[in-house]
Design a protein around this motif. Structure first.
Motif, PDB file in Angstrom:
ATOM      1  N   SER A 169       1.126  -1.469   0.537  1.00  9.71           N
ATOM      2  CA  SER A 169       0.285  -0.100  -0.105  1.00  9.71           C
ATOM      3  C   SER A 169       0.979   1.260  -0.462  1.00  9.71           C
ATOM      4  CB  SER A 169      -1.380   0.061   1.196  1.00  9.71           C
ATOM      5  OG  SER A 169      -1.503   1.180   1.768  1.00  9.71           O
ATOM      6  N   PRO A 170       0.439   2.215  -0.635  1.00  9.27           N
ATOM      7  CA  PRO A 170       1.251   3.313  -0.631  1.00  9.27           C
ATOM      8  C   PRO A 170       0.499   4.255   0.484  1.00  9.27           C
ATOM      9  CG  PRO A 170      -0.723   3.866  -1.900  1.00  9.27           C
ATOM     10  CD  PRO A 170      -0.722   2.303  -1.651  1.00  9.27           C
ATOM     11  N   LEU A 171       0.517   4.213   1.185  1.00  8.46           N
ATOM     12  CA  LEU A 171      -0.064   4.690   2.529  1.00  8.46           C
ATOM     13  C   LEU A 171       0.625   3.885   3.701  1.00  8.46           C
ATOM     14  CD1 LEU A 171      -3.628   4.116   2.752  1.00  8.46           C
ATOM     15  CD2 LEU A 171      -2.924   6.012   1.226  1.00  8.46           C
TER      16      LEU A 171
ATOM     17  N   HIS B  70       1.219   3.681   7.928  1.00  5.01           N
ATOM     18  CA  HIS B  70       0.295   3.452   9.163  1.00  5.01           C
ATOM     19  C   HIS B  70      -0.662   4.550   9.792  1.00  5.01           C
ATOM     20  CE1 HIS B  70      -0.209   0.994  12.083  1.00  5.01           C
ATOM     21  NE2 HIS B  70      -0.164   1.704  13.230  1.00  5.01           N
ATOM     22  N   ARG B  71       0.283   5.565   9.798  1.00  9.28           N
ATOM     23  CA  ARG B  71      -0.581   6.161  10.847  1.00  9.28           C
ATOM     24  C   ARG B  71      -1.864   6.982   9.254  1.00  9.28           C
ATOM     25  NH1 ARG B  71      -1.841   7.586  15.203  1.00  9.28           N
ATOM     26  NH2 ARG B  71      -0.312   8.658  15.846  1.00  9.28           N
ATOM     27  N   GLU B  72      -1.626   7.083   7.966  1.00  9.20           N
ATOM     28  CA  GLU B  72      -2.414   7.116   7.339  1.00  9.20           C
ATOM     29  C   GLU B  72      -3.646   5.642   7.130  1.00  9.20           C
ATOM     30  OE1 GLU B  72       0.466   9.774   4.558  1.00  9.20           O
ATOM     31  OE2 GLU B  72      -0.277   8.091   3.592  1.00  9.20           O
ATOM     32  N   LYS B  73      -3.079   4.933   7.519  1.00  8.41           N
ATOM     33  CA  LYS B  73      -3.625   3.311   7.377  1.00  8.41           C
ATOM     34  C   LYS B  73      -5.131   3.678   8.466  1.00  8.41           C
ATOM     35  CE  LYS B  73      -0.794   0.418   4.874  1.00  8.41           C
ATOM     36  NZ  LYS B  73      -0.376  -0.977   4.538  1.00  8.41           N
ATOM     37  N   GLN B  74      -4.170   3.812   9.611  1.00 12.20           N
ATOM     38  CA  GLN B  74      -5.333   4.400  10.700  1.00 12.20           C
ATOM     39  C   GLN B  74      -6.442   4.964  10.985  1.00 12.20           C
ATOM     40  OE1 GLN B  74      -2.415   4.368  13.787  1.00 12.20           O
ATOM     41  NE2 GLN B  74      -3.199   3.476  14.751  1.00 12.20           N
ATOM     42  N   ILE B  75      -5.819   6.904   9.744  1.00 18.95           N
ATOM     43  CA  ILE B  75      -7.337   7.605  10.271  1.00 18.95           C
ATOM     44  C   ILE B  75      -8.526   6.942   9.296  1.00 18.95           C
ATOM     45  CG2 ILE B  75      -7.240   9.551   9.361  1.00 18.95           C
ATOM     46  CD1 ILE B  75      -4.236  10.121  10.484  1.00 18.95           C
ATOM     47  N   VAL B  76      -7.518   5.861   7.715  1.00 19.90           N
ATOM     48  CA  VAL B  76      -8.437   5.115   6.962  1.00 19.90           C
ATOM     49  C   VAL B  76      -9.330   4.572   7.077  1.00 19.90           C
ATOM     50  CG1 VAL B  76      -8.748   4.461   4.761  1.00 19.90           C
ATOM     51  CG2 VAL B  76      -7.494   6.488   4.780  1.00 19.90           C
ATOM     52  N   GLN B  77      -9.033   3.899   8.123  1.00 20.80           N
ATOM     53  CA  GLN B  77      -9.663   3.016   8.955  1.00 20.80           C
ATOM     54  C   GLN B  77     -10.816   3.295   9.496  1.00 20.80           C
ATOM     55  OE1 GLN B  77      -7.874   0.233  11.818  1.00 20.80           O
ATOM     56  NE2 GLN B  77      -9.208  -0.841  12.833  1.00 20.80           N
ATOM     57  N   LEU B  78     -10.479   4.177  10.726  1.00 17.53           N
ATOM     58  CA  LEU B  78     -11.403   4.908  11.088  1.00 17.53           C
ATOM     59  C   LEU B  78     -12.520   6.183  10.982  1.00 17.53           C
ATOM     60  CD1 LEU B  78      -8.742   5.774  14.087  1.00 17.53           C
ATOM     61  CD2 LEU B  78      -9.890   4.244  14.665  1.00 17.53           C
TER      62      LEU B  78
END
Length: 206
Positions: free
Chosen positions: A142-144, A146-154
């Protein structure tokens, strides 16, 4: 002598681990807890060499504790002991800074070895999970961040920017920045498409 701390909300399992560790002459259990809040306080106060944490605990989960230990630059190394053999959870734990990922089915046969490995600045992962991680490593990354993934998830879970900021202990402005960067990287222009991305890429359970 290694100072160890154990947190697990299942009393019998936790006490079993304590007994196992206390059987080793070079290990010393400095404390135990049945919830994440107490565990984090103990780690901050006593800085054990190794903390053995369940992922799923009341108050604060093990992965969040790991993130906070990293943020505060506490030298304690963390071994996750869990029933969760999902490779995505293992990746989250390792990305959060965990040095070990041990399945509870393997705990009583492998915990001592796992603790010794991480105390020597190595990583220990249960064989079943290690095999899954090896298979998944060939998948496109993924280009994201870890923090970006967290925020997208939330976001996909329905949280507002303010709620995300509170949960992750960051500002609303920082949430906005990470969301903007994630959408730009993914060439997504609407939040609904960001939510679809989260579900299709396993960031949120369907």
């Amino acid at each position: 002598m290694l100072d160890l701390f154990i947190a697990d909300d299942h009393q019998l399992f936790r006490e079993g681990l304590v007994s196992l560790i206390q059987s080793q002459s070079d290990f010393h259990v400095i404390g135990q807890a049945d919830n994440g809040e107490t565990a984090l306080d103990m780690i901050k106060t006593h800085t054990p060499d190794v903390a053995i944490l369940d992922i799923s605990m009341p108050c604060i989960d093990g992965i969040r504790i790991c993130e906070m230990v990293q943020q505060k630059q506490i030298k304690t190394k963390i071994v996750m002991v869990t029933m969760d053999d999902d490779v995505r959870t293992a990746k989250r734990a390792l990305q959060a800074g965990s040095h070990g990922y041990l399945l509870k089915d393997d705990a009583f046969s492998e915990l001592i070895h796992a603790v010794k490995e991480v105390s020597e600045h190595k990583t220990f992962i249960s064989q079943k999970v290690a095999s899954q991680l090896a298979l998944s490593s060939s998948e496109p990354q993924s280009p994201l961040t870890h923090r970006e993934k967290q925020i997208v998830q939330l976001i996909a879970e329905g949280l507002t920017n303010k709620e995300i900021a509170k949960k992750l202990f960051i500002s609303v402005k920082t949430v906005d920045t990470h969301r903007f960067r994630a959408m730009k990287k993914l060439n997504i222009h609407h939040v609904v498409d960001l939510v679809k991305y989260a579900f299709s890429h396993g960031l949120v359970e369907k």
